[in-house]
Design a protein around this motif. Structure first.
Motif, short mmCIF file in Angstrom:
data_model
loop_
_atom_site.label_atom_id
_atom_site.label_comp_id
_atom_site.label_asym_id
_atom_site.label_seq_id
_atom_site.Cartn_x
_atom_site.Cartn_y
_atom_site.Cartn_z
N LYS A 268 12.80 52.10 29.17
CA LYS A 268 12.23 50.85 29.70
C LYS A 268 10.82 50.86 29.77
N GLY A 269 10.08 52.06 29.75
CA GLY A 269 8.76 52.15 29.50
C GLY A 269 8.02 52.43 31.12
N SER A 270 9.01 52.88 31.87
CA SER A 270 8.66 53.35 33.37
C SER A 270 8.52 54.67 33.36
N VAL A 271 7.25 55.18 34.04
CA VAL A 271 7.09 56.68 34.10
C VAL A 271 7.25 57.19 35.14
N TYR A 272 7.93 58.52 34.89
CA TYR A 272 8.44 59.21 36.06
C TYR A 272 7.52 60.70 36.12
N ALA A 273 7.31 61.18 37.21
CA ALA A 273 6.78 62.56 37.58
C ALA A 273 7.83 63.44 38.38
N TRP A 274 7.60 64.59 38.28
CA TRP A 274 8.32 65.44 39.01
C TRP A 274 7.50 67.02 39.42
N ASP A 275 8.01 67.21 40.69
CA ASP A 275 7.43 68.56 41.15
C ASP A 275 8.55 69.36 41.81
N ILE A 276 8.21 70.40 42.75
CA ILE A 276 9.27 71.31 43.37
C ILE A 276 9.80 70.27 44.61
N TYR A 277 9.63 68.97 44.99
CA TYR A 277 10.21 68.54 45.91
C TYR A 277 11.04 67.31 45.49
N GLY A 278 10.82 66.84 44.08
CA GLY A 278 11.75 65.86 43.75
C GLY A 278 11.05 65.20 42.47
N ILE A 279 11.81 63.96 42.10
CA ILE A 279 11.56 63.17 40.97
C ILE A 279 10.90 61.99 41.65
N TYR A 280 9.78 61.40 41.09
CA TYR A 280 9.04 60.06 41.43
C TYR A 280 9.08 59.31 40.26
N LYS A 281 9.05 57.99 40.96
CA LYS A 281 8.72 56.73 39.85
C LYS A 281 7.39 56.15 39.98
N VAL A 282 6.42 55.73 39.01
CA VAL A 282 5.46 55.00 39.12
C VAL A 282 5.65 53.57 39.16
N ILE A 283 5.31 52.95 40.37
CA ILE A 283 5.64 51.78 40.55
C ILE A 283 4.44 50.70 40.15
N VAL A 284 4.34 49.96 39.11
CA VAL A 284 3.09 49.28 38.77
C VAL A 284 3.21 48.03 39.28
N ASP A 285 2.46 47.51 40.26
CA ASP A 285 2.45 46.24 41.28
C ASP A 285 2.01 45.20 40.37
N LYS A 286 2.35 43.84 40.57
CA LYS A 286 1.60 42.86 40.25
C LYS A 286 0.06 42.70 40.49
N VAL A 287 -0.06 43.30 41.82
CA VAL A 287 -1.69 43.37 42.09
C VAL A 287 -1.68 44.95 41.85
N LEU A 288 -2.54 45.30 40.76
CA LEU A 288 -2.54 46.57 39.95
C LEU A 288 -3.22 47.52 40.94
N SER A 289 -3.99 47.09 41.94
CA SER A 289 -4.73 48.05 42.62
C SER A 289 -3.61 48.76 43.83
N GLN A 290 -2.43 48.00 44.12
CA GLN A 290 -1.43 48.46 44.83
C GLN A 290 -0.25 49.25 44.06
N SER A 291 -0.31 49.68 43.01
CA SER A 291 0.51 50.52 42.33
C SER A 291 0.55 51.72 43.12
N THR A 292 1.82 52.24 43.09
CA THR A 292 2.09 53.62 44.06
C THR A 292 3.03 54.33 43.25
N LEU A 293 3.53 55.42 43.93
CA LEU A 293 4.34 56.58 43.27
C LEU A 293 5.60 56.52 44.40
N LYS A 294 6.51 56.39 43.95
CA LYS A 294 7.78 56.27 44.73
C LYS A 294 8.80 57.35 44.63
N ARG A 295 8.95 58.37 45.52
CA ARG A 295 10.17 59.37 45.35
C ARG A 295 11.54 58.80 45.37
N VAL A 296 12.45 59.16 44.27
CA VAL A 296 13.43 58.70 44.18
C VAL A 296 14.49 59.54 44.37
N THR A 297 14.47 61.02 44.47
CA THR A 297 15.44 61.80 44.64
C THR A 297 14.89 63.30 44.76
#
Length: 334
Positions: A268-297
């Motif tokens: 679907k075009g969503s970006v995911y990142a991962w490290d030794i602590y888990g998997i994260y999803k990049v959340i692109v907010d409608k207000v672009l400056s408030q975009s965040t990285l959310k840990r999902v597992t």
């Protein structure tokens, strides 16, 4: 009995030579593909058969799924598939990159071969549904392939490494030269055009019809991907950032962690990142400056990709796992 065994053996030999393979699963229409597989090719021998995934009908409604984990409030059936075959070096192998060709469901992955091998980095491949179809990309010279990306439309894989960017298709797996001869390529991304980074130049280069365009020319990029809106998510020494297609907005720092193991993009075009602590999803907010990285597992893969149904395929060492969505909201949270 002897005649029957001879017939079976002859059939298997012909299948290996002519490569007629029929793919059929419950969730996909019956498809027939033809692969050219040379006799005595780089197939790596028999593999452990994939574990049968729990039928969704068994976990529908309000029934508790004991084999599932919850990611971003969605239950996924967690299944071990098989070990990735390759002449791995060392006792603790790590697969650093992974991608899946949608049309053929063939997984590509990087690995470090045995120490005695003259190449220090290779790309292997294996069918997700027919693990007996596997091998290692090799050519007529020494290659050290590492970064790669898949052009699903053209059914080609673009590989970077110690001697520029090369291409293989899904028929013969023999690399042909593309661009950037004698340059060490550190990243390759294919999204309409070929994007790449090199070891001795800053910025991300886009190649089109013999011309080069540069993005983020003042930055050293360790890893990067493009999301569904052509925003660039990149990692450098100071953390993870997103650079927006709309240049009226400044880059947003998503994390100060500079040691992300990898980045990937789902169907679907969503970006995911991962490290030794888990998997994260990049959340692109409608207000672009408030975009965040959310840990999902808390699952911490070595490498990760998405199949054509947007299920997560990931590896830990040589072991390959699948996370498939199921129709229940009751399962383990992790």
């Amino acid at each position: 009995m002897g005649r029957a065994l001879a017939v079976v053996f002859t059939t298997l030999v012909l299948q290996a030579l002519w490569g007629s393979v029929t793919l059929s699963t419950r969730s996909l229409p019956k498809l027939t593909f033809s692969f050219y597989i040379p006799a005595f090719s780089s197939l790596l021998g028999p593999r452990t058969a994939a574990t049968k995934i729990v039928d969704q009908a068994e976990v529908e409604g309000n029934e508790y799924c004991h084999s599932c984990v919850k990611i971003d409030n969605i239950c996924y059936n967690h299944t071990y598939l098989f070990e990735l075959p390759a002449p791995f070096g060392g006792q603790h192998p790590v697969v650093k990159r992974m991608g899946i060709m949608n049309f053929t469901n063939v997984i590509y992955y990087t690995f470090e071969p045995k120490f005695s091998d003259k190449e220090y980095s290779k790309v292997g491949y294996i069918s997700l549904y027919y693990p007996e179809f596997s091998g290692v990309i090799s050519g007529g010279q020494t290659f050290n392939f590492g970064p790669f990306d898949i052009d699903h439309t053209e059914r080609k894989v673009y590989l970077g490494g110690s001697d520029g960017i090369w291409v293989v298709d899904d028929i013969n797996y023999f690399p042909t030269y593309f661009i950037e001869k004698s340059n060490l390529i550190t990243n390759v991304v294919v999204k309409d055009y070929v994007y790449f980074t090199t070891s001795d130049r800053k910025g991300i280069f886009k190649y089109f019809a013999g011309y080069y365009f540069v993005h983020l020319a003042d930055k050293t990029i360790h890893k990067f991907v493009l999301d569904g809106e052509y925003n660039i998510v990149y990692l450098n020494d100071t953390g993870l950032f997103i650079s927006f297609l709309n240049k009226n907005h400044r880059d947003v720092q998503l994390s100060t962690e500079p040691w992300m193991r990898g980045l990937t993009v789902d169907m679907k075009g969503s970006v995911y990142a991962w490290d030794i602590y888990g998997i994260y999803k990049v959340i692109v907010d409608k207000v672009l400056s408030q975009s965040t990285l959310k840990r999902v597992t808390g699952i911490a893969p070595d490498a990760m990709a998405f199949d054509e149904s947007n299920n997560i395929i990931y590896s830990i060492k040589k072991k390959l796992y699948k996370l498939a969505k199921v129709a229940t909201s009751k399962c383990f949270a992790r």
